[in-house]
Design a protein around this motif. Sequence first.
Motif, PDB file in Angstrom:
ATOM      1  N   VAL A  46       0.845  -1.200   0.000  1.00 18.77           N
ATOM      2  CA  VAL A  46       0.000   0.000   0.000  1.00 18.77           C
ATOM      3  C   VAL A  46       0.880   1.251   0.000  1.00 18.77           C
ATOM      4  O   VAL A  46       0.633   2.208  -0.733  1.00 18.77           O
ATOM      5  N   LEU A  65      -5.899  -2.625  -8.545  1.00 23.32           N
ATOM      6  CA  LEU A  65      -5.356  -2.868  -7.197  1.00 23.32           C
ATOM      7  C   LEU A  65      -5.382  -4.372  -6.929  1.00 23.32           C
ATOM      8  O   LEU A  65      -6.174  -4.880  -6.148  1.00 23.32           O
ATOM      9  N   HIS A  67      -2.805  -8.158  -6.807  1.00 27.64           N
ATOM     10  CA  HIS A  67      -1.451  -8.613  -6.484  1.00 27.64           C
ATOM     11  C   HIS A  67      -0.539  -8.553  -7.714  1.00 27.64           C
ATOM     12  O   HIS A  67       0.630  -8.194  -7.604  1.00 27.64           O
TER      13      HIS A  67
ATOM     14  N   GLY B  60       0.392  -6.231  13.821  1.00 28.74           N
ATOM     15  CA  GLY B  60       0.117  -5.028  13.016  1.00 28.74           C
ATOM     16  C   GLY B  60      -1.314  -4.525  13.116  1.00 28.74           C
ATOM     17  O   GLY B  60      -1.728  -3.668  12.338  1.00 28.74           O
ATOM     18  N   GLU B  63      -1.776  -0.868  13.334  1.00 25.45           N
ATOM     19  CA  GLU B  63      -1.559  -0.092  12.108  1.00 25.45           C
ATOM     20  C   GLU B  63      -2.725  -0.260  11.127  1.00 25.45           C
ATOM     21  O   GLU B  63      -3.146   0.698  10.491  1.00 25.45           O
ATOM     22  N   SER B  64      -3.241  -1.498  11.037  1.00 23.06           N
ATOM     23  CA  SER B  64      -4.335  -1.752  10.095  1.00 23.06           C
ATOM     24  C   SER B  64      -5.677  -1.246  10.623  1.00 23.06           C
ATOM     25  O   SER B  64      -6.521  -0.796   9.859  1.00 23.06           O
ATOM     26  N   SER B 180      -5.643   5.849   4.111  1.00 21.01           N
ATOM     27  CA  SER B 180      -5.708   5.987   2.657  1.00 21.01           C
ATOM     28  C   SER B 180      -5.445   4.661   1.949  1.00 21.01           C
ATOM     29  O   SER B 180      -5.781   4.505   0.778  1.00 21.01           O
ATOM     30  N   GLY B 181      -4.834   3.720   2.656  1.00 22.44           N
ATOM     31  CA  GLY B 181      -4.560   2.425   2.031  1.00 22.44           C
ATOM     32  C   GLY B 181      -5.747   1.481   2.062  1.00 22.44           C
ATOM     33  O   GLY B 181      -5.687   0.375   1.523  1.00 22.44           O
ATOM     34  N   ARG B 183      -8.566   1.283   0.525  1.00 23.72           N
ATOM     35  CA  ARG B 183      -9.093   0.816  -0.756  1.00 23.72           C
ATOM     36  C   ARG B 183      -8.252  -0.358  -1.295  1.00 23.72           C
ATOM     37  O   ARG B 183      -8.776  -1.393  -1.680  1.00 23.72           O
ATOM     38  N   MET B 184      -6.934  -0.179  -1.246  1.00 22.96           N
ATOM     39  CA  MET B 184      -6.071  -1.227  -1.809  1.00 22.96           C
ATOM     40  C   MET B 184      -6.067  -2.475  -0.936  1.00 22.96           C
ATOM     41  O   MET B 184      -6.109  -3.593  -1.447  1.00 22.96           O
ATOM     42  N   MET B 185      -6.034  -2.302   0.382  1.00 27.22           N
ATOM     43  CA  MET B 185      -6.036  -3.468   1.277  1.00 27.22           C
ATOM     44  C   MET B 185      -7.293  -4.296   1.052  1.00 27.22           C
ATOM     45  O   MET B 185      -7.258  -5.520   1.026  1.00 27.22           O
ATOM     46  N   MET B 187      -9.148  -4.418  -1.691  1.00 25.52           N
ATOM     47  CA  MET B 187      -9.124  -5.056  -3.007  1.00 25.52           C
ATOM     48  C   MET B 187      -8.208  -6.289  -2.994  1.00 25.52           C
ATOM     49  O   MET B 187      -8.552  -7.331  -3.553  1.00 25.52           O
ATOM     50  N   LEU B 188      -7.046  -6.173  -2.342  1.00 25.21           N
ATOM     51  CA  LEU B 188      -6.120  -7.312  -2.283  1.00 25.21           C
ATOM     52  C   LEU B 188      -6.733  -8.464  -1.499  1.00 25.21           C
ATOM     53  O   LEU B 188      -6.610  -9.631  -1.866  1.00 25.21           O
ATOM     54  N   GLU B 191      -9.479 -10.027  -3.612  1.00 29.84           N
ATOM     55  CA  GLU B 191      -8.928 -10.741  -4.769  1.00 29.84           C
ATOM     56  C   GLU B 191      -8.580 -12.181  -4.398  1.00 29.84           C
ATOM     57  O   GLU B 191      -8.824 -13.115  -5.145  1.00 29.84           O
ATOM     58  N   ARG B 192      -8.020 -12.359  -3.209  1.00 35.07           N
ATOM     59  CA  ARG B 192      -7.609 -13.704  -2.771  1.00 35.07           C
ATOM     60  C   ARG B 192      -8.680 -14.416  -1.954  1.00 35.07           C
ATOM     61  O   ARG B 192      -8.422 -15.476  -1.403  1.00 35.07           O
TER      62      ARG B 192
END
Lengths: 89, 275
Positions: A46, A65, A67, B60, B63-64, B180-181, B183-185, B187-188, B191-192
């Motif tokens: 990120v 977004l 992997h 973590g 942080e998350s 701000s992360g 959205r990406m977290m 999506m990742l 995805e899995r």
Amino acid sequence: MSFTEESMEAQVRAILQQHSGLRETAAGIGVHESLWQLGMTSLASVEVMVALESTFDVEFPDSWLRHATFGTIFNIMGCVTALTESAVR
Amino acid sequence: MTWDSALVPTSATGVYLSTGDFETIVHGLNAALGRMASDGGRQSLRTPPVIAREVIEKVGYHESFPHLLGRVFARADTGTTTESDLVLLPAGCYCVYPVYAGARLTAATELSVEATCFRQEADAEVGRLRSFRMREFVRLGTAEQCLTWRDNRLAAARDWLAELGLETVSEVASDPFFGSGNRMMRMLQMERKLKIEVLAEVGPGQVQSIASANYHTDKFGRLFAIVDPDGDVAHTACLAFGYERLALAMMHRHGANAHRWPEEIRRAVGLGAAQ
């Protein structure tokens, strides 16, 4: 804005050096080497994404977004190139 | 005094007192899940409502999900109030991984934890409690063992919930990551298909996750140096049931008075014959 391939790769490596959290020096990572297998975490990826957006003045769409997008230096450069080119048009 | 609701609000949003009727249902659910948990002689643990802050920082979570974490402050000998070495437990499974730190598993391992948890939820909708209880099943083993276990456990969970008369759907979900992360977290994670939730109605038009399965890949195995029987870094997965939401879903489906529930439903949660 346009970037030569060399200057873009140098900037991508600088971003990875600072944000990927990998022990390997970014200069030693092959362009096709898997950053995930090297140990990059989701959280670190990120930070890499945010730095890429800021450095290259682009915005990754949701569908990118994934992997695979951040899996290798080659993929990162391909995506950033596509985003900067679409921004120019 | 009588109350018109099973959960009695307090001055703190998302923090409730529960009535005896509500607790009767929770105890029934607890006993049913407890039987499932100890099936085959598996270990079952009860957690305290707190956990070492260093564990939560190691994984973590701070942080998350800093916006969900409940921190504990206490007055030190010096007279100043400082953050203690504890935080409020956000999920039961975080207590499990440190127990296996440095261990080499002799076989794929499964155990369960019953936990009192806290999350600083911003919404005040029905069933979104800040202080709540869960029963969590945890699996440690190879990637394949964990994924097969997760899918089997999820299927068994939905069968059990159907026996309780609950209509459920399961869907790939994501966690409410901070910042701000986010959205990406998300999506990742999606995805899995790392997170799968089982959803049910807990109130009129109010659908919530009553159970949630997570596959953590080798994250916790790596952090706590847990090795699988083949000598590789262990993978982990978990499946958690939220007691309050489950009880709310049951009351929404069958009525607030458990004595009037259908006999087979009462039996399924160990409530015995109605008087």
